[in-house]
Design a protein around this motif. Structure first.
Motif, short mmCIF file in Angstrom:
data_model
loop_
_atom_site.label_atom_id
_atom_site.label_comp_id
_atom_site.label_asym_id
_atom_site.label_seq_id
_atom_site.Cartn_x
_atom_site.Cartn_y
_atom_site.Cartn_z
N VAL A 7 0.86 -1.18 0.00
CA VAL A 7 0.00 0.00 0.00
C VAL A 7 0.89 1.23 0.00
O VAL A 7 1.67 1.44 0.93
N LEU A 10 -2.78 5.09 1.78
CA LEU A 10 -4.09 4.58 2.19
C LEU A 10 -5.14 5.67 1.97
O LEU A 10 -5.02 6.77 2.51
N VAL A 15 -12.54 1.07 2.10
CA VAL A 15 -11.85 0.61 0.90
C VAL A 15 -12.59 -0.60 0.35
O VAL A 15 -12.99 -1.48 1.10
N VAL A 17 -12.10 -3.70 -2.40
CA VAL A 17 -11.17 -4.44 -3.25
C VAL A 17 -12.00 -5.33 -4.15
O VAL A 17 -12.86 -6.08 -3.69
N ALA A 31 -4.55 -9.01 -0.50
CA ALA A 31 -4.82 -7.58 -0.68
C ALA A 31 -5.43 -6.98 0.59
O ALA A 31 -5.04 -5.91 1.04
N VAL A 32 -6.39 -7.68 1.17
CA VAL A 32 -7.02 -7.21 2.40
C VAL A 32 -6.00 -7.16 3.54
O VAL A 32 -5.97 -6.20 4.33
N LEU A 35 -3.85 -4.07 3.18
CA LEU A 35 -4.60 -2.87 3.54
C LEU A 35 -4.76 -2.75 5.06
O LEU A 35 -4.58 -1.68 5.63
N ARG A 36 -5.06 -3.85 5.71
CA ARG A 36 -5.21 -3.83 7.17
C ARG A 36 -3.87 -3.50 7.85
O ARG A 36 -3.83 -2.75 8.81
N ALA A 40 -5.94 0.31 7.32
CA ALA A 40 -7.35 0.37 6.90
C ALA A 40 -8.23 -0.30 7.96
O ALA A 40 -7.90 -1.38 8.46
N VAL A 43 -12.65 -2.60 5.25
CA VAL A 43 -12.31 -3.14 3.94
C VAL A 43 -13.40 -4.11 3.51
O VAL A 43 -13.78 -5.00 4.27
#
Length: 66
Positions: A7, A10, A15, A17, A31-32, A35-36, A40, A43
């Protein structure tokens, strides 16, 4: 797939995906996770299609719990 996504910045807020085809859930899961790890808090993962389960398989995708 650990480390497959990074990422850069952010975006503020939720978000989403999107993946074209959900097979094992590994792509969305990675991907998650990225982001976490970047901070994020909300999500949502969406797949446009899913491959059919193989005969005898009982494994459900773990991506649903984002």
């Amino acid at each position: 797939m650990a480390g497959a996504f990074a990422v850069r910045a952010l975006p503020p807020g939720p978000v989403v995906v999107v993946d074209d085809v959900l097979t094992t859930g590994a792509t969305l899961g990675a991907a998650v996770a990225a982001l976490r790890a970047a901070g994020a808090t909300e999500v949502t993962a969406v797949a446009l299609a899913r491959t059919p389960r193989r005969s005898g398989s009982t494994r459900e995708s773990e991506v649903i719990e984002t």
